[in-house]
Write a protein that holds these residues in place. Structure first.
Motif, short mmCIF file in Angstrom:
data_model
loop_
_atom_site.label_atom_id
_atom_site.label_comp_id
_atom_site.label_asym_id
_atom_site.label_seq_id
_atom_site.Cartn_x
_atom_site.Cartn_y
_atom_site.Cartn_z
N MET A 10 0.59 -1.20 -0.08
CA MET A 10 -0.36 -0.10 0.18
C MET A 10 1.56 0.91 0.45
SD MET A 10 -3.28 -0.22 0.05
CE MET A 10 -4.36 -1.06 -0.53
N GLU A 11 2.45 1.00 -0.05
CA GLU A 11 3.18 2.43 0.26
C GLU A 11 3.22 3.18 -0.97
OE1 GLU A 11 7.60 3.04 0.05
OE2 GLU A 11 7.72 1.79 1.33
N GLN A 12 2.13 2.97 -2.14
CA GLN A 12 2.11 3.53 -3.69
C GLN A 12 1.01 4.50 -2.89
OE1 GLN A 12 1.80 0.42 -6.45
NE2 GLN A 12 3.29 1.83 -7.40
N VAL B 193 5.53 11.48 10.70
CA VAL B 193 3.73 11.49 11.40
C VAL B 193 3.78 10.12 10.79
CG1 VAL B 193 2.03 12.95 9.49
CG2 VAL B 193 3.77 14.42 10.78
N ARG B 194 1.89 9.79 11.35
CA ARG B 194 1.27 8.61 10.85
C ARG B 194 0.55 9.31 10.25
NH1 ARG B 194 -3.11 5.45 14.03
NH2 ARG B 194 -3.30 3.47 12.22
N LEU B 195 0.64 9.08 8.85
CA LEU B 195 -1.08 8.96 7.65
C LEU B 195 -1.75 8.33 7.82
CD1 LEU B 195 -1.88 11.89 5.93
CD2 LEU B 195 -0.08 10.82 4.13
N LYS B 196 -2.84 8.33 8.19
CA LYS B 196 -3.79 7.03 7.70
C LYS B 196 -4.68 7.32 6.22
CE LYS B 196 -6.32 5.75 10.46
NZ LYS B 196 -7.55 5.16 11.66
N VAL B 197 -4.51 6.66 5.78
CA VAL B 197 -5.12 6.63 4.52
C VAL B 197 -6.61 6.50 4.83
CG1 VAL B 197 -5.76 5.67 2.20
CG2 VAL B 197 -3.71 5.46 2.50
N PRO B 198 -7.41 7.44 4.10
CA PRO B 198 -9.08 8.52 4.31
C PRO B 198 -9.83 6.38 3.90
CG PRO B 198 -8.05 9.51 3.18
CD PRO B 198 -6.74 8.79 3.11
N PRO B 199 -10.17 6.03 5.04
CA PRO B 199 -11.34 4.85 4.01
C PRO B 199 -11.85 4.97 3.12
CG PRO B 199 -12.05 5.36 7.29
CD PRO B 199 -11.22 6.50 5.88
N ASP B 200 -12.37 5.95 2.69
CA ASP B 200 -12.57 5.72 1.49
C ASP B 200 -11.95 6.18 0.00
OD1 ASP B 200 -11.94 8.53 1.95
OD2 ASP B 200 -13.81 9.26 0.79
N VAL B 201 -10.90 6.15 0.47
CA VAL B 201 -10.08 6.36 -0.93
C VAL B 201 -9.54 5.01 -1.45
CG1 VAL B 201 -7.37 6.78 -1.33
CG2 VAL B 201 -9.62 8.91 0.09
N ARG B 202 -9.17 4.75 0.21
CA ARG B 202 -9.19 3.04 0.14
C ARG B 202 -9.49 2.10 0.07
NH1 ARG B 202 -5.06 0.00 3.22
NH2 ARG B 202 -4.65 1.93 4.72
N GLU B 203 -11.34 2.31 0.32
CA GLU B 203 -12.12 1.93 -0.11
C GLU B 203 -12.15 2.04 -1.77
OE1 GLU B 203 -16.96 1.60 -0.66
OE2 GLU B 203 -16.53 3.06 1.20
N TYR C 62 -9.63 2.43 -3.67
CA TYR C 62 -8.88 1.92 -4.84
C TYR C 62 -8.86 0.35 -4.78
CZ TYR C 62 -3.56 1.09 -5.57
OH TYR C 62 -1.99 0.38 -5.76
N GLU C 63 -9.27 -0.33 -3.59
CA GLU C 63 -9.47 -1.74 -3.84
C GLU C 63 -10.45 -1.83 -4.27
OE1 GLU C 63 -10.85 -2.64 0.56
OE2 GLU C 63 -8.58 -2.72 0.99
N GLU C 64 -11.97 -1.14 -4.92
CA GLU C 64 -11.92 -1.01 -5.83
C GLU C 64 -12.04 -1.33 -7.20
OE1 GLU C 64 -15.32 1.41 -5.92
OE2 GLU C 64 -16.48 0.08 -3.62
N LEU C 65 -11.00 -0.29 -7.46
CA LEU C 65 -10.27 -0.26 -9.00
C LEU C 65 -9.45 -1.90 -9.31
CD1 LEU C 65 -9.33 3.33 -9.09
CD2 LEU C 65 -10.79 2.32 -10.33
N LEU C 66 -9.31 -1.91 -7.99
CA LEU C 66 -7.53 -3.14 -8.14
C LEU C 66 -8.81 -4.75 -8.18
CD1 LEU C 66 -4.99 -2.50 -6.23
CD2 LEU C 66 -4.69 -1.93 -8.48
N THR C 67 -9.84 -4.45 -7.53
CA THR C 67 -10.23 -6.23 -7.71
C THR C 67 -11.35 -5.86 -8.29
OG1 THR C 67 -11.83 -5.33 -5.86
CG2 THR C 67 -9.64 -5.86 -5.38
N THR C 68 -12.69 -4.98 -9.10
CA THR C 68 -13.29 -5.36 -9.94
C THR C 68 -13.69 -6.20 -11.19
OG1 THR C 68 -15.39 -3.24 -10.67
CG2 THR C 68 -13.12 -2.85 -11.12
#
Length: 436
Positions: free
Chosen positions: A1-3, A105-115, A117-123
């Motif tokens: 997920m680093e990218q 700094v701890r940077l959390k990927v916003p949940p909607d962005v992560r969601e 992104y996963e849709e793009l990779l798995t749909t």
């Protein structure tokens, strides 16, 4: 997920307030910096305020903070000027080669962005971003299509420059190889390029006024005058064929005269190939084009319109091939001219890239402009990639549009490289279509 963390930082897709270092200092991101895809820190010349003090320098990003040591940044002086270390998980303090401890700094990927992104990779749908395409602005689509069109031409330019190198700097030879490659119309493209590189143009120029010798030269170098290159069911008739015997005799003479080395005929593909695309026919068309002095780069550079280019590239076959597709088997008589569709593909895949590459290499902008004008003049290609984009709502009018969308599919969609795609950006940031 680093990218994805890189992406979120680059586009500031995180809450801009409330960001703090691990030791509680407030952080304000003024400029995330310039993304570095080469060796060294991930972002150059970033501007961040830490507890009200403005810092300008480099930012390094990891999935886990301990990756800093895994990648040996603690021993690399290039990371001494890192002003901020960003990670999804802070599991250790990091240290530079100078012995300093950059703030983290701890940077959390916003949940909607992560969601998204996963849709793009798995749909399973293709393209994965189909839902937002009807909602994209015309300006954004036009801008991205223009960039993709240029990117595709630059990619083709790289291939032409390599051919130029292989041809010892001869643009005439590089053009001939590019033209020949595209006479393969996809399936035999590699074989045609190999064949063209086996054609010593300086030698054959001495026999340019004799079409039979040109055909012997061309077909012989393709390995198609060897008996074992003829299907067994046609061999007996081919051996009785007077024209085959003449060409074979001519080629033996030419081969001895110039010390020729023919290509391996097994490289040619015939399976599921229409007879019109058999290498014998395409080579015969190229032979007549060469005989009529229509394969020179100088003639091409004189053409300014699609009509002029089509006229230059229009060709057919010699009388023997009007009634044959291979040696040893007669067929119904047909001129076997290149169709308008085939000529358009040659313009798109040969003429346009050559003009762009030549114009770029020679710093002659008029040829680059002509390349784009030709693409804007020609109608869009008709293939499964273009139909796919049309079905999800993109307008495809010109060859420039279709070339852009072919680039989009091959360079981005096929590689799931959504983080570099502008449509992917719209999807990740949450276009309104995603919220319905």
């Amino acid at each position: 997920m680093e990218q994805l963390i890189h992406y979120v930082w680059k586009h500031k897709m995180f809450p801009l307030t409330g960001l703090k270092t691990t030791d509680g200092q407030e952080v304000e991101v003024i400029d995330p910096g310039l993304h570095n895809r080469n060796a060294g820190p991930d972002f150059f010349n970033a501007k961040v305020k830490i507890n009200g003090t403005l810092w300008v320098g480099n930012v390094e990003i990891h999935d886990r903070a301990s990756d800093w040591f895994l990648h040996r940044h603690d021993r690399d002086p290039n990371y001494n000027n890192v002003i901020l270390h960003v990670a999804a998980s802070i599991d250790v303090d990091v240290k530079t080669q100078r012995g300093e401890y950059p703030p983290q700094v701890r940077l959390k990927v916003p949940p909607d962005v992560r969601e998204h992104y996963e849709e793009l990779l798995t749909t399973d749908e293709y393209p994965a971003c189909y839902r937002i395409i009807p909602n994209l602005s015309k300006l954004m689509v036009h801008s991205w299509m223009s960039a993709l069109q240029t990117e595709r031409l630059e990619q083709k330019t790289d291939a032409i420059v390599q051919r130029l190198h292989d041809c010892e700097g001869s643009w005439e030879a590089a053009y001939f190889v590019t033209l020949a490659r595209n006479y393969g119309f996809g399936i035999n493209g590699d074989a045609f390029e190999t064949w063209a590189k086996h054609i010593p143009l300086q030698d054959i120029a001495h026999h340019r006024d004799d079409i039979q010798q040109i055909e012997a030269f061309f077909l012989g170098q393709a390995g198609l005058l060897e008996t074992n290159a003829i299907p067994e069911r046609y061999q007996e008739n081919a051996l009785k064929d007077a024209y085959f015997a003449q060409l074979k005799s001519e080629y033996q003479y030419l081969s001895h005269k110039f010390g020729l080395q023919q290509m391996d005929a097994t490289q040619w593909r015939f399976l599921r190939l229409r007879p019109q695309n058999f290498p014998h026919i395409r080579i015969a068309q190229l032979a007549l084009l060469y005989y009529n002095r229509q394969t020179g780069l100088s003639q091409l550079l004189d053409c300014e319109t699609v009509k002029e280019v089509r006229k230059l590239l229009t060709t057919q076959v010699t009388p023997y091939w009007e009634s044959h597709y291979v040696f040893g088997e007669e067929s119904a008589k047909c001129e076997k001219r290149l169709s308008t569709a085939s000529l358009n593909l040659l313009i798109i895949n040969t003429v346009v890239p050559i003009l762009f590459a030549y114009g770029t290499h020679k710093n002659a902008e008029k040829y680059c402009d002509r390349a784009f004008n030709l693409l804007d003049t020609l109608k869009a290609e008709r293939n499964h990639i273009v139909r796919m984009w049309q079905e999800v709502g993109l307008t495809v009018d010109t060859a420039g549009d279709s070339q852009a969308l072919i680039q989009l599919k091959k360079a981005y969609c096929d590689r799931k490289d959504c983080l570099r795609c502008r449509i992917g950006y719209e999807y990740l940031k949450g276009n309104s279509a995603l919220k319905e």
